[in-house]
Motif scaffolding. Structure first.
Motif, PDB file in Angstrom:
ATOM      1  N   PRO A  85      11.966  -1.394 -18.602  1.00 30.90           N
ATOM      2  CA  PRO A  85      10.719  -0.637 -18.770  1.00 30.90           C
ATOM      3  C   PRO A  85       9.512  -1.528 -19.053  1.00 30.90           C
ATOM      4  CG  PRO A  85      12.503   0.452 -19.938  1.00 30.90           C
ATOM      5  CD  PRO A  85      13.042  -0.859 -19.448  1.00 30.90           C
ATOM      6  N   ARG A  86       9.664  -2.550 -19.879  1.00 32.01           N
ATOM      7  CA  ARG A  86       8.536  -3.435 -20.181  1.00 32.01           C
ATOM      8  C   ARG A  86       8.048  -4.170 -18.939  1.00 32.01           C
ATOM      9  NH1 ARG A  86       9.212  -5.986 -26.162  1.00 32.01           N
ATOM     10  NH2 ARG A  86       9.686  -4.013 -27.173  1.00 32.01           N
ATOM     11  N   ASP A  87       8.976  -4.505 -18.041  1.00 35.58           N
ATOM     12  CA  ASP A  87       8.586  -5.174 -16.795  1.00 35.58           C
ATOM     13  C   ASP A  87       7.702  -4.273 -15.941  1.00 35.58           C
ATOM     14  OD1 ASP A  87      10.134  -7.595 -17.251  1.00 35.58           O
ATOM     15  OD2 ASP A  87      11.903  -6.366 -16.839  1.00 35.58           O
ATOM     16  N   TYR A  88       8.064  -2.993 -15.885  1.00 36.05           N
ATOM     17  CA  TYR A  88       7.266  -2.047 -15.097  1.00 36.05           C
ATOM     18  C   TYR A  88       5.917  -1.771 -15.751  1.00 36.05           C
ATOM     19  CZ  TYR A  88      11.164  -1.394 -11.983  1.00 36.05           C
ATOM     20  OH  TYR A  88      12.147  -1.605 -11.067  1.00 36.05           O
ATOM     21  N   TYR A  89       5.891  -1.643 -17.071  1.00 40.70           N
ATOM     22  CA  TYR A  89       4.613  -1.455 -17.768  1.00 40.70           C
ATOM     23  C   TYR A  89       3.698  -2.653 -17.543  1.00 40.70           C
ATOM     24  CZ  TYR A  89       6.683   2.515 -20.229  1.00 40.70           C
ATOM     25  OH  TYR A  89       7.268   3.714 -20.532  1.00 40.70           O
ATOM     26  N   ALA A  90       4.262  -3.854 -17.625  1.00 35.96           N
ATOM     27  CA  ALA A  90       3.455  -5.066 -17.413  1.00 35.96           C
ATOM     28  C   ALA A  90       2.920  -5.117 -15.990  1.00 35.96           C
ATOM     29  CB  ALA A  90       4.289  -6.310 -17.724  1.00 35.96           C
ATOM     30  N   ALA A  91       3.725  -4.740 -15.024  1.00 40.71           N
ATOM     31  CA  ALA A  91       3.279  -4.745 -13.627  1.00 40.71           C
ATOM     32  C   ALA A  91       2.160  -3.731 -13.406  1.00 40.71           C
ATOM     33  CB  ALA A  91       4.451  -4.453 -12.692  1.00 40.71           C
ATOM     34  N   MET A  92       2.283  -2.561 -14.014  1.00 44.85           N
ATOM     35  CA  MET A  92       1.215  -1.559 -13.871  1.00 44.85           C
ATOM     36  C   MET A  92      -0.072  -2.068 -14.510  1.00 44.85           C
ATOM     37  SD  MET A  92       2.166   1.144 -12.174  1.00 44.85           S
ATOM     38  CE  MET A  92       1.182   2.531 -12.678  1.00 44.85           C
ATOM     39  N   ARG A  93       0.024  -2.612 -15.705  1.00 44.09           N
ATOM     40  CA  ARG A  93      -1.167  -3.102 -16.406  1.00 44.09           C
ATOM     41  C   ARG A  93      -1.841  -4.230 -15.621  1.00 44.09           C
ATOM     42  NH1 ARG A  93      -3.428  -2.605 -21.468  1.00 44.09           N
ATOM     43  NH2 ARG A  93      -4.635  -4.389 -22.126  1.00 44.09           N
ATOM     44  N   ALA A  94      -1.046  -5.030 -14.906  1.00 44.04           N
ATOM     45  CA  ALA A  94      -1.584  -6.141 -14.128  1.00 44.04           C
ATOM     46  C   ALA A  94      -1.983  -5.713 -12.710  1.00 44.04           C
ATOM     47  CB  ALA A  94      -0.567  -7.280 -14.057  1.00 44.04           C
ATOM     48  N   HIS A  95      -1.891  -4.415 -12.400  1.00 47.24           N
ATOM     49  CA  HIS A  95      -2.272  -3.877 -11.084  1.00 47.24           C
ATOM     50  C   HIS A  95      -1.420  -4.462  -9.957  1.00 47.24           C
ATOM     51  CE1 HIS A  95      -5.661  -2.552 -13.435  1.00 47.24           C
ATOM     52  NE2 HIS A  95      -6.022  -3.794 -13.658  1.00 47.24           N
ATOM     53  N   ARG A  96      -0.168  -4.725 -10.221  1.00 43.91           N
ATOM     54  CA  ARG A  96       0.715  -5.319  -9.216  1.00 43.91           C
ATOM     55  C   ARG A  96       1.450  -4.219  -8.461  1.00 43.91           C
ATOM     56  NH1 ARG A  96       2.149 -10.271 -13.106  1.00 43.91           N
ATOM     57  NH2 ARG A  96       0.283 -11.461 -12.568  1.00 43.91           N
ATOM     58  N   THR A  97       0.661  -3.406  -7.752  1.00 44.99           N
ATOM     59  CA  THR A  97       1.206  -2.277  -7.008  1.00 44.99           C
ATOM     60  C   THR A  97       0.736  -2.310  -5.564  1.00 44.99           C
ATOM     61  OG1 THR A  97      -0.649  -0.847  -7.606  1.00 44.99           O
ATOM     62  CG2 THR A  97       1.273  -0.795  -9.055  1.00 44.99           C
ATOM     63  N   ILE A  98       1.566  -1.731  -4.710  1.00 42.39           N
ATOM     64  CA  ILE A  98       1.242  -1.578  -3.297  1.00 42.39           C
ATOM     65  C   ILE A  98       1.618  -0.147  -2.918  1.00 42.39           C
ATOM     66  CG2 ILE A  98       1.822  -2.283  -0.945  1.00 42.39           C
ATOM     67  CD1 ILE A  98       2.530  -5.047  -2.128  1.00 42.39           C
ATOM     68  N   ALA A  99       0.707   0.560  -2.289  1.00 49.54           N
ATOM     69  CA  ALA A  99       0.994   1.916  -1.806  1.00 49.54           C
ATOM     70  C   ALA A  99       1.559   1.800  -0.398  1.00 49.54           C
ATOM     71  CB  ALA A  99      -0.279   2.760  -1.805  1.00 49.54           C
ATOM     72  N   VAL A 100       2.728   2.378  -0.187  1.00 53.21           N
ATOM     73  CA  VAL A 100       3.379   2.362   1.116  1.00 53.21           C
ATOM     74  C   VAL A 100       3.245   3.758   1.717  1.00 53.21           C
ATOM     75  CG1 VAL A 100       5.549   1.997   2.348  1.00 53.21           C
ATOM     76  CG2 VAL A 100       5.004   0.593   0.358  1.00 53.21           C
ATOM     77  N   ALA A 101       2.635   3.838   2.888  1.00 56.72           N
ATOM     78  CA  ALA A 101       2.395   5.125   3.547  1.00 56.72           C
ATOM     79  C   ALA A 101       3.706   5.801   3.924  1.00 56.72           C
ATOM     80  CB  ALA A 101       1.538   4.921   4.789  1.00 56.72           C
TER      81      ALA A 101
END
Length: 189
Positions: A85-101
């Motif tokens: 969970p902490r890894d995912y929270y850190a990724a969200m806070r760092a904007h490390r996301t990609i939207a896949v259509a």
């Protein structure tokens, strides 16, 4: 539309567009993403970037039925250091996301879903280079920088574009080859 939340926004905030996604510096570090599922979402994402927001694109499954997930909706891919969970929270806070259509997602519910693999970074020989600034990071300093993208598992011929707060329109990066791979280097200032 005529949905209740849009009417409330229209009546209380002067419009259903969140004050033209006006930038609020005091909360910028707490707002992690914006929904980008297609249609006009992409235009709002670009507008938010142009206003100064630091956001990751998020594809959302807004399910109101008995299923909690489908292969008919877009997905969010996150660059994490692990699976806790902490890894995912850190990724969200760092904007490390990609939207896949949604048209790039396939597979039956409950089964492994193939999706594009994307690596995006700036100023480094690879994403693992300590000098690299990875997806979601901020590059400090004036001058020239190199943005790098490596993608695989794309449908052949898929187009890739760079969305930027400094560009008025998406910048074409190229198309995936017959093997579903794409590699691009983009100089930026």
């Amino acid at each position: 539309g005529a949905l209740p939340h849009n009417q409330i926004l229209q009546d209380t905030l002067g419009g259903a567009n969140w004050n033209d996604v006006a930038y609020v510096p005091d909360v910028d570090d707490r707002v992690v993403g914006i929904e980008v599922n297609g249609d006009d979402d992409l235009g709002w994402y670009v507008r938010a970037l142009q206003q100064g927001w630091h956001l990751g694109p998020v594809a959302a499954e807004d399910e109101h039925q008995r299923e909690w997930s489908t292969s008919d909706d877009g997905k969010t891919v996150m660059l994490t250091r692990g699976r806790g969970p902490r890894d995912y929270y850190a990724a969200m806070r760092a904007h490390r996301t990609i939207a896949v259509a949604r048209d790039l997602v396939n597979g039956d519910p409950g089964a492994f879903v193939p999706y594009p693999q994307v690596r995006f970074w700036a100023d480094g020989g690879s994403i693992d280079d300590p000098a690299a600034t990875v997806l979601g990071g901020t590059v400090d300093g004036d001058g020239a920088h190199m943005l790098e993208i490596e993608a695989s598992e794309l449908p052949p011929g898929s187009q890739a574009v760079l969305m930027s707060s400094s560009d008025a329109a998406p910048r074409a990066l190229g198309a995936a080859g017959p093997d579903g791979r794409l590699r691009a280097t983009v100089p930026v200032t």
